[in-house]
Design a protein around this motif. Structure first.
Motif, short mmCIF file in Angstrom:
data_model
loop_
_atom_site.label_atom_id
_atom_site.label_comp_id
_atom_site.label_asym_id
_atom_site.label_seq_id
_atom_site.Cartn_x
_atom_site.Cartn_y
_atom_site.Cartn_z
N GLU A 183 0.89 -1.32 0.09
CA GLU A 183 -0.09 -0.12 0.08
C GLU A 183 0.75 1.29 -0.05
O GLU A 183 1.74 1.31 0.91
N ASN A 222 0.07 -7.02 -5.48
CA ASN A 222 -1.22 -6.08 -5.59
C ASN A 222 -0.47 -4.78 -4.97
O ASN A 222 -0.22 -4.78 -3.74
N ALA A 224 -1.85 -1.20 -3.78
CA ALA A 224 -2.93 -0.16 -3.55
C ALA A 224 -2.55 1.11 -3.15
O ALA A 224 -1.59 1.29 -2.26
N SER A 256 -7.12 3.32 -5.89
CA SER A 256 -7.22 2.40 -6.87
C SER A 256 -6.00 1.35 -6.51
O SER A 256 -5.02 1.63 -5.81
N THR A 257 -6.07 0.14 -7.12
CA THR A 257 -5.50 -1.01 -7.02
C THR A 257 -4.93 -1.42 -8.26
O THR A 257 -5.66 -1.61 -9.05
#
Length: 466
Positions: A183, A222, A224, A256-257
């Motif tokens: 993140e 991932n 984010a 958004s990711t």
């Protein structure tokens, strides 16, 4: 002109013998070498000046900036460094009679000197210029040691990365499918005592998390971008074979990711960083980390592993200024950082996190340079690297018996060494002026003395009373 004066003061490094200021050598003779240490606990900068018709010591940096004859407050037992810059062109020195400490004289505007001493007694004392008539003319201030010392209160979040967070060794397992969640956040963090900076981070720490995989693993990332971010962010893994190392497909707007999957083809220790324009700004603000791709069968077992990364901050305010520090594009482009740091902040590896090992243990350091601009000459004072995996190549034979190793921005190395004597060992970039801008870390080694490896043979001067 102030910047020129400070550049002289910053040059007074607390290491070496011949290069150290005469006052330091004098004090060492008087108080014994155990009274001081290569990294001061407290540092002040004073500038000689004329104020309201009087000669004064003017505070030049930090909380004392602009204060005539400021009161210097230090904890009992602290090693104190005071830089003195000549701001008026007259001859001056800096003397602390109660600590038997006196600098050499400085005669020219812009010249500088420094004193180093241990505040080994509590109370209220004075610092003066000992030139005839200068105390009467106003050059006298107080130094309070002990209960009167007030530490600056934290103003921001702790963004420093714990060097112990190295993940779990992969051992002899086979290839797997793994997921890495990152993140990107924008966090007001504590830079040093009394000052903060708006960091851009992976997972709210600098550096980002240490990622540990195996060659042959299939890794899904991932990424984010936090909803309250103001900037687009991305991630470029140097370990990835693919467009932009992943940056081409992870340009994520706030909230958004973005995701991608890669196969770890090459063993090694690799840097990752944000690659959104301007890339250097994103990296400097804290957006870097490392990924270890272990070879088949894993790495040899050691007793201690640590994760350390070097970075640079380019602030409009001078090093030591109080309050919120703001980014300077001009200094970034000129490659002139105000702060150099291990693991995100000035005190990350000296006060916040404690690295320890025991005599006889083998230490491994995963070391990388986020940068974005300066090459590091990584060195541990008092140790020799038994093995250096140059440029983090884990499939090449390591170099042996290395004193200092060069690591490029965006590069990494892995070093290993057995600790054979107790004490405090200091991690530095051997471009040693950088210590004055915050670049130091401590490794504490505990255990019984090893006189066959190291012992003290000199005796303190009996006249010193120590």
């Amino acid at each position: 002109m102030k910047a020129k004066y400070l550049s002289h003061a910053i040059a007074m490094i607390l290491l070496g013998a011949a290069a150290i200021a005469p006052a330091y050598a004098q004090h060492e003779h008087q108080h014994g070498s155990s009274a001081v240490q290569p990294v001061a606990d407290v540092t002040f900068t004073l500038r000689t000046d004329i104020s309201d018709g009087k000669l004064v010591f003017m505070g030049d940096k930090g909380a004392i900036a602009g204060t005539a004859n400021p009161t210097l407050r230090v904890p009992a037992g602290a090693v104190v460094q005071i830089n003195l810059v000549n701001g008026d062109g007259a001859t001056h020195d800096l003397t602390l009679p109660d600590f038997n400490t006196k600098s050499n004289q400085i005669n020219t505007k812009g010249a500088s000197t420094a004193v180093v001493f241990k505040a080994d007694k509590k109370g209220e004392f004075t610092y003066i210029c000992s030139l005839p008539g200068h105390v009467a003319a106003g050059m006298i201030g107080k130094i309070i040691v002990g209960d009167g010392a007030v530490a600056a209160k934290p103003q921001g979040a702790d963004v420093s990365r714990d060097p112990h967070e190295v993940g779990t060794p992969i051992g002899k397992r086979g290839p797997q499918k793994l997921t890495v969640n990152l993140e990107t956040t924008e966090v007001t963090g504590q830079l040093m005592d009394g000052s903060t900076y708006k960091y851009w981070t992976f997972n709210s720490k600098v550096p980002g998390p240490f990622i540990r995989v195996r060659v042959g693993d299939e890794v899904t990332v991932n990424m984010a971008n936090a909803k309250d971010s103001h900037m687009i962010h991305s991630v470029d893994f140097h370990a990835v074979t693919g467009p932009g190392g992943g940056a081409a497909v992870t340009q994520a707007a706030p909230g958004s990711t973005k995701s991608f999957t890669f196969k770890a083809l090459n063993p090694g220790l690799y840097v990752y960083h944000c690659a959104t324009p301007m890339v250097a700004q994103h990296i400097s603000n804290g957006m870097y980390g490392m990924i270890l791709v272990e070879p088949e069968g894993g790495l040899p077992k050691v007793d201690r592993e640590f994760y350390v990364m070097q970075g640079e901050l380019y602030t409009a305010q001078k090093h030591g200024a109080q309050g919120e520090q703001e980014f300077s594009l001009e200094k970034l482009l000129d490659e002139k950082p105000e702060h150099l740091i291990f693991n995100g902040t000035h005190s990350a590896l000296t006060k916040t996190h404690r690295m320890e090992a025991k005599v006889g243990e083998t230490v491994r350091i995963f070391f990388g340079v986020g940068g974005p601009n300066l090459t590091s000459s990584f060195h541990v004072i008092g140790e020799v690297f038994d093995r250096v995996y140059d440029q983090a190549s884990l499939t090449s034979p390591p170099l042996t018996n290395v004193q200092t190793t060069t690591v490029a921005p965006g590069g990494a190395t892995m070093v290993e060494f057995k600790v054979e004597a107790p004490g405090r060992y200091i991690l530095v970039d051997h471009a040693l002026s950088r210590m004055e801008k915050g670049l130091a870390g401590f490794l504490y080694v505990t255990g019984a003395d090893q006189p066959d490896v190291f012992r003290t043979t000199s005796k303190p001067d009996a006249s010193s009373g120590h």
